[in-house]
Design an enzyme around this catalytic site. Structure first.
Site, PDB file in Angstrom:
ATOM      1  N   HIS A  51      48.559   3.577   7.144  1.00  0.00           N
ATOM      2  CA  HIS A  51      47.912   2.298   7.400  1.00  0.00           C
ATOM      3  C   HIS A  51      46.426   2.541   7.705  1.00  0.00           C
ATOM      4  O   HIS A  51      45.999   3.692   7.860  1.00  0.00           O
ATOM      5  CB  HIS A  51      48.593   1.569   8.573  1.00  0.00           C
TER       6      HIS A  51
HETATM    7  P1  TYD Z   1      52.613   2.457  13.886  1.00  0.00           P
HETATM    8  O1  TYD Z   1      51.217   2.300  14.382  1.00  0.00           O
HETATM    9  O2  TYD Z   1      52.936   1.890  12.539  1.00  0.00           O
HETATM   10  O3  TYD Z   1      53.025   4.004  13.916  1.00  0.00           O
HETATM   11  P2  TYD Z   1      52.557   5.243  13.024  1.00  0.00           P
HETATM   12  O4  TYD Z   1      51.196   4.974  12.500  1.00  0.00           O
HETATM   13  O5  TYD Z   1      52.581   6.391  13.953  1.00  0.00           O
HETATM   14  O6  TYD Z   1      53.531   5.472  11.944  1.00  0.00           O
HETATM   15  O7  TYD Z   1      53.611   1.865  14.980  1.00  0.00           O
HETATM   16  C1  TYD Z   1      54.991   2.030  14.875  1.00  0.00           C
HETATM   17  C2  TYD Z   1      55.659   0.925  15.707  1.00  0.00           C
HETATM   18  O8  TYD Z   1      55.312   1.066  17.081  1.00  0.00           O
HETATM   19  C3  TYD Z   1      55.244  -0.463  15.271  1.00  0.00           C
HETATM   20  O9  TYD Z   1      56.411  -1.281  15.270  1.00  0.00           O
HETATM   21  C4  TYD Z   1      54.333  -0.946  16.344  1.00  0.00           C
HETATM   22  C5  TYD Z   1      54.728  -0.149  17.568  1.00  0.00           C
HETATM   23  N1  TYD Z   1      53.576   0.182  18.402  1.00  0.00           N
HETATM   24  C6  TYD Z   1      53.417  -0.460  19.615  1.00  0.00           C
HETATM   25  O10 TYD Z   1      54.237  -1.325  20.016  1.00  0.00           O
HETATM   26  N2  TYD Z   1      52.344  -0.137  20.402  1.00  0.00           N
HETATM   27  C7  TYD Z   1      51.433   0.787  20.020  1.00  0.00           C
HETATM   28  O11 TYD Z   1      50.455   1.071  20.768  1.00  0.00           O
HETATM   29  C8  TYD Z   1      51.595   1.432  18.744  1.00  0.00           C
HETATM   30  C9  TYD Z   1      50.628   2.456  18.258  1.00  0.00           C
HETATM   31  C10 TYD Z   1      52.677   1.090  17.964  1.00  0.00           C
END
Ligand code: TYD
Length: 137
Positions: A51
């Site tokens: 992302h």
């Molecule tokens: P995401 O940022 O997509 O993770 P990565 O980039 O590591 O693959 O987040 C994964 C899930 O966690 C998504 O459902 C949102 C949640 N999340 C939170 O609730 N708070 C946060 O601070 C972060 C970073 C993610």
């Protein structure tokens, strides 16, 4: 844009009892830190990220173990291998990132400039590329 994404060396207080590293908001990172999160227990072969953020600034630190961060600003790409707990990779807004090749027991800690906000994410690569290339014109 990719040139702004640089390794920032953090202070390291060496001590025979173990080293100490600290990060101070604004002084050591080019933003005010509002949130800290970390990835742990990442299974072999897993990929995180995938992302970009519209406004968020981040510093990504390999607190333990190692992993690779692939960066893409819509024009150029680079990969940074992270394996040092006293430096971090600054990632500015509008950078698509994928994190992979996690070593066993790796911990990826992220210092972020704002609270979690799903509206700040690009989750679709095509949408990100389209906006990134339009902004660069
Ligand atoms: P995401 O940022 O997509 O993770 P990565 O980039 O590591 O693959 O987040 C994964 C899930 O966690 C998504 O459902 C949102 C949640 N999340 C939170 O609730 N708070 C946060 O601070 C972060 C970073 C993610």
């Amino acid at each position: 844009m990719l040139d702004s994404c640089k390794i920032i060396d953090l202070p390291k207080v060496k001590d025979p009892r173990g080293n100490l590293t600290f990060v101070e908001s604004i002084r050591h990172v080019p933003f005010a830190i509002q949130r800290v999160y970390y990835l742990s227990d990442v299974p072999e072969g897993a990929e995180r990220g995938g992302h970009a953020h519209k406004e968020l600034h981040q510093l990504i630190i390999a607190i333990s173990g190692s992993f690779d961060i692939h960066l893409d600003d819509g024009h150029s790409k680079k990969t940074v291998h992270m394996d040092c707990s006293h430096s971090g990779l600054y990632v500015c807004p509008m950078i698509w990132r994928v994190i992979d090749s996690f070593s066993s027991g790796a911990v990826c800690m992220v210092l972020a400039s704002d609270y979690y906000d799903e509206l700040d994410y690009y989750r679709e690569y095509d949408q990100f590329i389209s906006d990134a290339q339009r902004a660069a014109k």
